[in-house]
Scaffold this motif. Structure first.
Motif, short mmCIF file in Angstrom:
data_model
loop_
_atom_site.label_atom_id
_atom_site.label_comp_id
_atom_site.label_asym_id
_atom_site.label_seq_id
_atom_site.Cartn_x
_atom_site.Cartn_y
_atom_site.Cartn_z
N TYR A 1 0.83 -1.18 0.00
CA TYR A 1 0.00 0.00 0.00
C TYR A 1 0.88 1.25 0.00
N PRO A 2 0.40 2.36 -0.56
CA PRO A 2 1.21 3.59 -0.59
C PRO A 2 1.63 4.05 0.80
N GLU A 3 2.79 4.62 0.88
CA GLU A 3 3.31 5.13 2.15
C GLU A 3 2.38 6.20 2.71
N GLY A 4 2.12 6.13 4.00
CA GLY A 4 1.28 7.11 4.66
C GLY A 4 -0.19 6.75 4.67
N PHE A 5 -0.58 5.71 3.94
CA PHE A 5 -1.98 5.28 3.96
C PHE A 5 -2.24 4.44 5.21
N GLU A 6 -3.50 4.36 5.62
CA GLU A 6 -3.87 3.63 6.82
C GLU A 6 -4.87 2.52 6.50
N VAL A 7 -4.98 1.59 7.45
CA VAL A 7 -5.89 0.44 7.29
C VAL A 7 -6.95 0.50 8.37
N ALA A 8 -8.20 0.20 7.99
CA ALA A 8 -9.31 0.11 8.94
C ALA A 8 -10.11 -1.13 8.63
N ASP A 9 -10.62 -1.80 9.65
CA ASP A 9 -11.39 -3.04 9.48
C ASP A 9 -12.76 -2.90 10.13
N PHE A 10 -13.80 -3.25 9.36
CA PHE A 10 -15.17 -3.12 9.85
C PHE A 10 -16.00 -4.35 9.49
N VAL B 1 -11.42 -17.74 15.67
CA VAL B 1 -10.44 -18.66 16.24
C VAL B 1 -9.74 -19.48 15.17
N THR B 2 -10.49 -19.97 14.21
CA THR B 2 -9.97 -20.88 13.18
C THR B 2 -9.04 -20.15 12.22
N ASP B 3 -7.86 -20.69 11.99
CA ASP B 3 -6.92 -20.09 11.05
C ASP B 3 -7.32 -20.41 9.61
N TYR B 4 -7.26 -19.39 8.75
CA TYR B 4 -7.53 -19.51 7.33
C TYR B 4 -8.84 -20.27 7.06
N PRO B 5 -9.95 -19.74 7.53
CA PRO B 5 -11.23 -20.42 7.33
C PRO B 5 -11.76 -20.25 5.91
N THR B 6 -12.68 -21.10 5.54
CA THR B 6 -13.40 -20.97 4.28
C THR B 6 -14.77 -20.34 4.56
N ALA C 1 -16.00 -9.30 7.33
CA ALA C 1 -15.39 -7.98 7.51
C ALA C 1 -14.92 -7.41 6.18
N VAL C 2 -14.79 -6.10 6.15
CA VAL C 2 -14.19 -5.42 5.01
C VAL C 2 -12.98 -4.64 5.48
N ARG C 3 -11.86 -4.84 4.81
CA ARG C 3 -10.64 -4.08 5.09
C ARG C 3 -10.62 -2.87 4.17
N VAL C 4 -10.41 -1.72 4.75
CA VAL C 4 -10.43 -0.45 4.02
C VAL C 4 -9.06 0.20 4.13
N VAL C 5 -8.41 0.43 3.01
CA VAL C 5 -7.13 1.13 2.97
C VAL C 5 -7.41 2.53 2.44
N PRO D 1 -4.55 -9.40 18.42
CA PRO D 1 -4.21 -10.56 17.59
C PRO D 1 -5.43 -11.20 16.92
N ARG D 2 -6.20 -10.45 16.15
CA ARG D 2 -7.37 -10.96 15.45
C ARG D 2 -7.11 -10.90 13.96
N PRO D 3 -6.41 -11.88 13.39
CA PRO D 3 -6.00 -11.80 12.00
C PRO D 3 -7.17 -11.60 11.04
N PHE D 4 -6.91 -10.86 9.99
CA PHE D 4 -7.86 -10.70 8.89
C PHE D 4 -7.47 -11.70 7.81
N TYR D 5 -8.38 -12.63 7.51
CA TYR D 5 -8.13 -13.64 6.47
C TYR D 5 -8.94 -13.29 5.23
N PRO D 6 -8.31 -12.95 4.10
CA PRO D 6 -9.06 -12.60 2.91
C PRO D 6 -10.00 -13.73 2.48
N ALA D 7 -11.18 -13.34 2.01
CA ALA D 7 -12.17 -14.31 1.56
C ALA D 7 -11.86 -14.79 0.14
#
Length: 218
Positions: free
Chosen positions: A41-50, A79-84, A98-102, A180-186
């Motif tokens: 991601y570009p330098e200085g940009f931020e991440v938000a998760d909703f 809890v489950t790592d890399y879920p489907t 969830a949606v990750r917003v950069v 420690p709540r990882p975001f796993y892409p769908a």
């Protein structure tokens, strides 16, 4: 036990075991914005998760927000790592959609993104959103810095006052640090789903009440 956990979160002992890596590929490019989904991601940009119900409509709401550089949907807070998707829908992973917003903070503030969040769903419904029922539809904010956490807490307090004055109950939104709540892409077919399927389902709907402006900055 399949589909037993639609109204409560599983304990770590009850949750599905997961895996060491993603069982499916994730596209690299946003179909609408043409930007990188997972970075760099570009330098200085931020991440938000909703999390605000079905992530198809939530993602579209954010990619349409000026100042947002990229979005991707996934599973978070579980809890489950890399879920489907099927595992998440069973309720046995503990994740929410969830949606990750950069975003570029020089063009849109985190407070502005919170206003989109509060006004786009009903945060008082617990493990559901409208007709979508299950723990994977719970309202959630996962923060990436102490400043985000403080801003989100103040925004929640301000919107709670608005909701209370209009006869709504208590906000049930889960508000916690992203680590420690990882975001796993769908899966790929979920990414920018409503761009690929313009007539597809979107259960997104708010209370019709506006979140106050200028009260949530850290």
């Amino acid at each position: 036990m399949l589909y037993a956990f639609k109204s409560r979160l599983p304990s770590p002992e009850e949750a599905l075991p997961g895996r060491a890596e993603s069982p499916f590929p994730v596209p690299s490019t946003h179909t609408v914005l043409g930007t990188e989904l997972q970075g760099p991601y570009p330098e200085g940009f931020e991440v938000a998760d909703f999390g605000l119900g079905c992530f198809w409509g939530a993602e579209r709401r954010y990619w349409q927000t000026p100042g947002v550089w990229t979005t991707l949907v996934g599973y978070q807070g579980g809890v489950t790592d890399y879920p489907t998707y099927e595992e998440v829908c069973s309720g046995m992973t503990g994740h929410t959609e969830a949606v990750r917003v950069v975003f570029d903070p020089s063009q849109v503030s985190y407070e502005d993104l919170l206003r989109v969040f509060w006004e786009s769903h009903d945060p008082t419904q617990g493990f559901r959103q409208g007709n979508d029922v299950g723990t994977q539809y719970r309202s959630a904010i996962y923060t990436h810095s102490p400043a985000q956490q403080e801003t989100a807490e103040r925004s929640r307090e301000a919107y709670q006052r608005v909701l209370t004055d209009s006869g709504y109950g208590e906000i049930t939104t889960e508000l916690a640090p992203a680590t420690p709540r990882p975001f796993y892409p769908a899966e790929g077919y979920h990414q920018q789903y409503l761009d690929k399927n313009p007539a597809g389902y979107c259960g997104l709907g708010g209370t019709g009440l506006s979140c106050p402006v200028g009260v949530a900055r850290a």
